[in-house]
Design a protein around this motif. Structure first.
Motif, mmCIF file in Angstrom:
data_model
loop_
_atom_site.group_PDB
_atom_site.id
_atom_site.type_symbol
_atom_site.label_atom_id
_atom_site.label_comp_id
_atom_site.label_asym_id
_atom_site.label_seq_id
_atom_site.Cartn_x
_atom_site.Cartn_y
_atom_site.Cartn_z
ATOM 1 N N ARG A 184 0.802 -1.141 0.103
ATOM 2 C CA ARG A 184 -0.020 -0.112 -0.021
ATOM 3 C C ARG A 184 0.818 1.300 -0.006
ATOM 4 N N TRP A 185 1.956 0.952 0.628
ATOM 5 C CA TRP A 185 3.118 2.260 0.707
ATOM 6 C C TRP A 185 3.254 2.873 -0.717
ATOM 7 N N HIS A 186 3.566 1.848 -1.428
ATOM 8 C CA HIS A 186 4.103 2.086 -2.794
ATOM 9 C C HIS A 186 2.796 2.499 -3.989
ATOM 10 N N LEU A 187 1.669 2.050 -3.453
ATOM 11 C CA LEU A 187 0.601 2.674 -4.270
ATOM 12 C C LEU A 187 0.299 4.092 -3.930
ATOM 13 N N TRP A 188 0.376 4.298 -2.785
ATOM 14 C CA TRP A 188 0.164 5.890 -2.286
ATOM 15 C C TRP A 188 1.393 6.854 -2.976
ATOM 16 N N SER A 189 2.654 6.062 -2.965
ATOM 17 C CA SER A 189 3.721 7.032 -3.381
ATOM 18 C C SER A 189 3.590 7.235 -5.011
ATOM 19 N N ASN A 190 3.155 6.222 -5.709
ATOM 20 C CA ASN A 190 2.748 6.377 -6.897
ATOM 21 C C ASN A 190 1.591 7.424 -7.226
ATOM 22 N N LEU A 191 0.654 7.221 -6.532
ATOM 23 C CA LEU A 191 -0.332 8.409 -6.699
ATOM 24 C C LEU A 191 0.167 9.734 -6.357
ATOM 25 N N CYS A 192 1.198 10.054 -5.135
ATOM 26 C CA CYS A 192 1.428 11.240 -4.911
ATOM 27 C C CYS A 192 2.206 11.875 -6.318
ATOM 28 N N GLY A 193 2.999 11.041 -6.938
ATOM 29 C CA GLY A 193 3.691 11.280 -8.076
ATOM 30 C C GLY A 193 2.742 12.054 -9.093
ATOM 31 N N LYS A 194 1.552 11.150 -9.531
ATOM 32 C CA LYS A 194 0.597 11.700 -10.269
ATOM 33 C C LYS A 194 -0.180 13.035 -9.771
ATOM 34 N N VAL A 195 -0.269 12.945 -8.557
ATOM 35 C CA VAL A 195 -1.119 14.217 -8.208
ATOM 36 C C VAL A 195 -0.060 15.527 -8.415
ATOM 37 N N LEU A 196 1.131 15.479 -8.029
ATOM 38 C CA LEU A 196 1.982 16.466 -8.503
ATOM 39 C C LEU A 196 2.155 16.743 -9.901
ATOM 40 N N ALA A 197 2.221 15.712 -10.667
ATOM 41 C CA ALA A 197 2.018 16.123 -12.157
ATOM 42 C C ALA A 197 0.825 16.791 -12.437
ATOM 43 N N GLU A 198 -0.218 16.492 -11.973
ATOM 44 C CA GLU A 198 -1.642 16.923 -12.110
ATOM 45 C C GLU A 198 -1.611 18.601 -11.726
ATOM 46 N N VAL A 199 -1.026 18.921 -10.724
ATOM 47 C CA VAL A 199 -0.934 20.020 -10.004
ATOM 48 C C VAL A 199 0.096 21.043 -10.749
ATOM 49 N N ARG A 200 1.333 20.528 -11.394
ATOM 50 C CA ARG A 200 1.935 21.270 -12.264
ATOM 51 C C ARG A 200 1.110 21.642 -13.612
ATOM 52 N N SER A 201 0.391 20.605 -14.132
ATOM 53 C CA SER A 201 -0.094 20.719 -15.333
ATOM 54 C C SER A 201 -1.150 21.916 -15.252
ATOM 55 N N HIS A 202 -1.746 22.087 -14.237
ATOM 56 C CA HIS A 202 -2.599 23.021 -14.119
ATOM 57 C C HIS A 202 -2.118 24.316 -13.432
ATOM 58 N N ALA A 203 -1.001 24.618 -13.489
ATOM 59 C CA ALA A 203 -0.585 25.935 -12.461
ATOM 60 C C ALA A 203 -0.960 27.262 -13.267
ATOM 61 N N VAL A 204 -1.368 27.199 -14.333
ATOM 62 C CA VAL A 204 -2.007 28.542 -15.249
ATOM 63 C C VAL A 204 -3.312 28.616 -14.214
ATOM 64 N N CYS A 205 -4.046 27.763 -13.894
ATOM 65 C CA CYS A 205 -5.246 28.199 -13.066
ATOM 66 C C CYS A 205 -5.155 28.568 -11.682
ATOM 67 N N TRP A 206 -4.328 27.731 -10.879
ATOM 68 C CA TRP A 206 -4.373 27.989 -9.395
ATOM 69 C C TRP A 206 -3.093 29.101 -9.239
ATOM 70 N N ALA A 207 -2.142 29.077 -9.846
ATOM 71 C CA ALA A 207 -0.841 29.909 -9.576
ATOM 72 C C ALA A 207 -1.466 31.606 -9.522
ATOM 73 N N THR A 208 -2.518 32.035 -10.216
ATOM 74 C CA THR A 208 -3.155 33.235 -10.242
ATOM 75 C C THR A 208 -4.177 33.711 -9.291
ATOM 76 N N VAL A 209 -4.533 32.633 -8.615
ATOM 77 C CA VAL A 209 -5.520 32.635 -7.490
ATOM 78 C C VAL A 209 -5.040 33.499 -6.329
ATOM 79 N N VAL A 210 -3.877 33.278 -5.893
ATOM 80 C CA VAL A 210 -3.287 33.812 -4.806
ATOM 81 C C VAL A 210 -2.757 35.214 -5.012
ATOM 82 N N ASN A 211 -2.220 35.467 -6.074
ATOM 83 C CA ASN A 211 -1.963 36.685 -6.500
ATOM 84 C C ASN A 211 -2.062 37.280 -7.966
#
Length: 517
Positions: A224-251
């Motif tokens: 299960r730890w490896h499953l969670w670790s793999n998901l963490c990498g995919k979540v980080l990739a999704e967050v980076r790909s949508h930086a245009v959306c959330w990066a301007t929310v704060v400022n």
């Protein structure tokens, strides 16, 4: 004090400088012939033998024993004379049997050089070669076949050579160490040790294929730890790909920066050349960039805009940022020297260079800095109860940036709930994969496809209590052993030290933090 010499007759004890010398002799009892077994007490001659015993009072103990050479009474015996042995001392050894036991406990933990240094402090003088011989002479525990086997690899030379550790996943007992991590080696070992019911492993293809070939009836359990670790990498990739959306929310007023501008310009250059019919290789030559870079831009339908947060350190000008912002808003052309004089009157002790860098970096006008993708992903992957109030507010603000980020936060939380083993998690996983494929999250699509390829093992990992945590703990301790030896020893010594260590204690059986903690 000399209980190990009870079979001898002690005739004298003298204390010298750092050494206690014991003079002893053998008891005058008949001794059987080593060939024919006939007892005899007929003495042919005498000889002396010097052996070392365990230290006393921080000083070495040296025993000088007088032994007899006896005559065999049988005329046809091949051994006419023989020497009697010292009780408690093995043949050809110069140490009593209890001294190597004490040395073995030291060298099992410290191996050669470090073990020899500690033995000298304990008044047991041995060389590093002798320490290694004492270590390798210790018998390994008898091998056994566990019910639940844990399999994982560890690096002998990172990115070049790897070995495989096999342990009992229920008790943490070391079972064996294989010289590589290939399918053929593990298949051969598993066929020689039948009877395994469950095998805990990571997502390695070679291990899964070996289990399928050698143990078709065993149940593979994905960790299960490896499953969670793999998901963490995919979540980080999704967050980076949508930086245009959330990066301007704060400022929203903050520009994208040179990185975003350069990416956009290069994307336009590549697609302009491709639209003119120029090939990929020629584009790379004209733009003076790598061919893989041109291919990456060619696959993009639009330029990405990853925005990175400036990693500013606290400065002496920070308390006066509001004053600088107000003055520059009133008079955009105000000289820096005037600003420096004004903040010095308010108590600032910084220099002119510090103020210039502060204004040039945009810190005077900027609000809160844009958060990083890593921090945003960490907020998504942390249990909501463990977040601070300001982190919860920031996560709520960023998650509402676009529908995809909102769906990402939702599916991440649902998958974290599946990591607690329970009946019915396999059915919930099917629903989770269906919900992931219905949203526009391509990186999570690849993660769900990987789960489907190894579905049986993943279902077992989410429903059964077995895990690979103890194997990871063994690998962590193996790294410490390898650091002690500094790469000077080979696999036989490393394997011997790994297998000599007992099972992990109950307090260290679980590996790593709980998911979303």
């Amino acid at each position: 004090m000399f209980s190990g010499l009870s079979a001898l007759v002690v005739e004298g004890v003298t204390g010298e400088r750092g050494v206690i010398r014991v003079t002893a002799r053998i008891r005058e009892d008949p001794v059987p012939c080593p060939v024919c077994g006939t007892p005899t007490g007929r003495v042919h001659g005498f000889h002396h033998r010097t052996v070392a015993d365990v230290p006393v009072d921080g000083r070495r103990v040296v025993v000088s024993a007088r032994l007899r050479r006896l005559v065999c009474p049988v005329l046809g015996c091949s051994r006419q004379t023989f020497r009697e042995q010292v009780p408690g001392v093995e043949r050809y050894q110069r140490r009593t049997t209890r001294l190597p036991d004490q040395l073995g406990s030291v060298v099992k933990e410290l191996s050669g050089r470090a073990g020899a240094r500690l033995c000298r402090v304990l008044a047991c003088y041995v060389s590093r070669s002798t320490a290694l011989r004492v270590l390798m002479r210790q018998a390994l525990p008898p091998p056994r076949v566990p019910r639940v086997l844990g399999v994982d690899d560890f690096a002998l030379k990172r990115r070049h050579r790897y070995a495989t550790a096999l342990i009992d996943a229920e008790t943490g007992e070391r079972i064996d160490v294989l010289p590589d991590c290939t399918t053929q080696t593990l298949v051969a070992w598993l066929r020689e040790h039948p009877g395994i019911e469950y095998v805990c492993r990571d997502g390695s293809g070679s291990y899964s294929e070996a289990i399928r070939q050698a143990l078709p009836e065993a149940v593979p359990v994905s960790d299960r730890w490896h499953l969670w670790s793999n998901l963490c990498g995919k979540v980080l990739a999704e967050v980076r790909s949508h930086a245009v959306c959330w990066a301007t929310v704060v400022n929203p007023a903050r520009p994208g920066g040179m990185r975003e501008q350069t990416t956009r310009e290069r994307w336009h250059q590549v697609h302009k050349l491709l639209g003119q019919g120029v090939g990929l290789l020629e584009c790379a030559r004209r733009l003076d960039v790598a061919l893989n870079t041109v291919k990456r831009y060619a696959r993009m339908t639009e330029p990405t805009a990853e925005r990175r947060a400036p990693r500013y350190k606290p400065t002496l000008v920070d308390p006066y940022r509001d004053h600088l912002r107000r003055r520059r808003a009133e008079d955009p052309a105000v000289p820096v020297t005037h600003l420096l004089r004004e903040i010095k009157e308010l108590g600032c002790t910084g220099s002119a260079n510090l103020l210039v860098r502060y204004i040039t970096q945009g810190r005077a006008e900027g609000g809160k800095p844009v958060t990083t993708p890593q921090r945003f992903a960490r907020l998504l992957l942390t249990h909501p109860e463990n977040l601070r109030d300001k982190d919860t507010a920031l996560l709520r603000e960023l998650s509402a940036a676009c529908p995809e980020i909102t769906e990402l936060a939702c599916v991440t939380g649902k998958f974290a709930q599946l990591l607690t083993p329970a009946e019915g998690n396999d059915t919930k996983l099917t629903d989770w994969i269906t919900s992931v494929r219905s949203v526009d999250l391509p990186h999570l699509h690849s993660f769900s496809n990987g789960l489907q390829l190894d579905r049986d093992a993943v279902d077992a990992g989410l429903t059964l209590p077995f895990h690979n945590g103890r194997t990871e703990g063994v690998n962590t301790r193996t790294k410490r052993i390898m650091r002690q030896m500094h790469g000077r020893a080979g696999l036989p010594l490393l394997r011997h030290r790994i297998l000599l260590r007992g099972p992990l204690h109950s307090a260290t059986t679980d590996y790593g933090p709980e998911p979303r903690s």
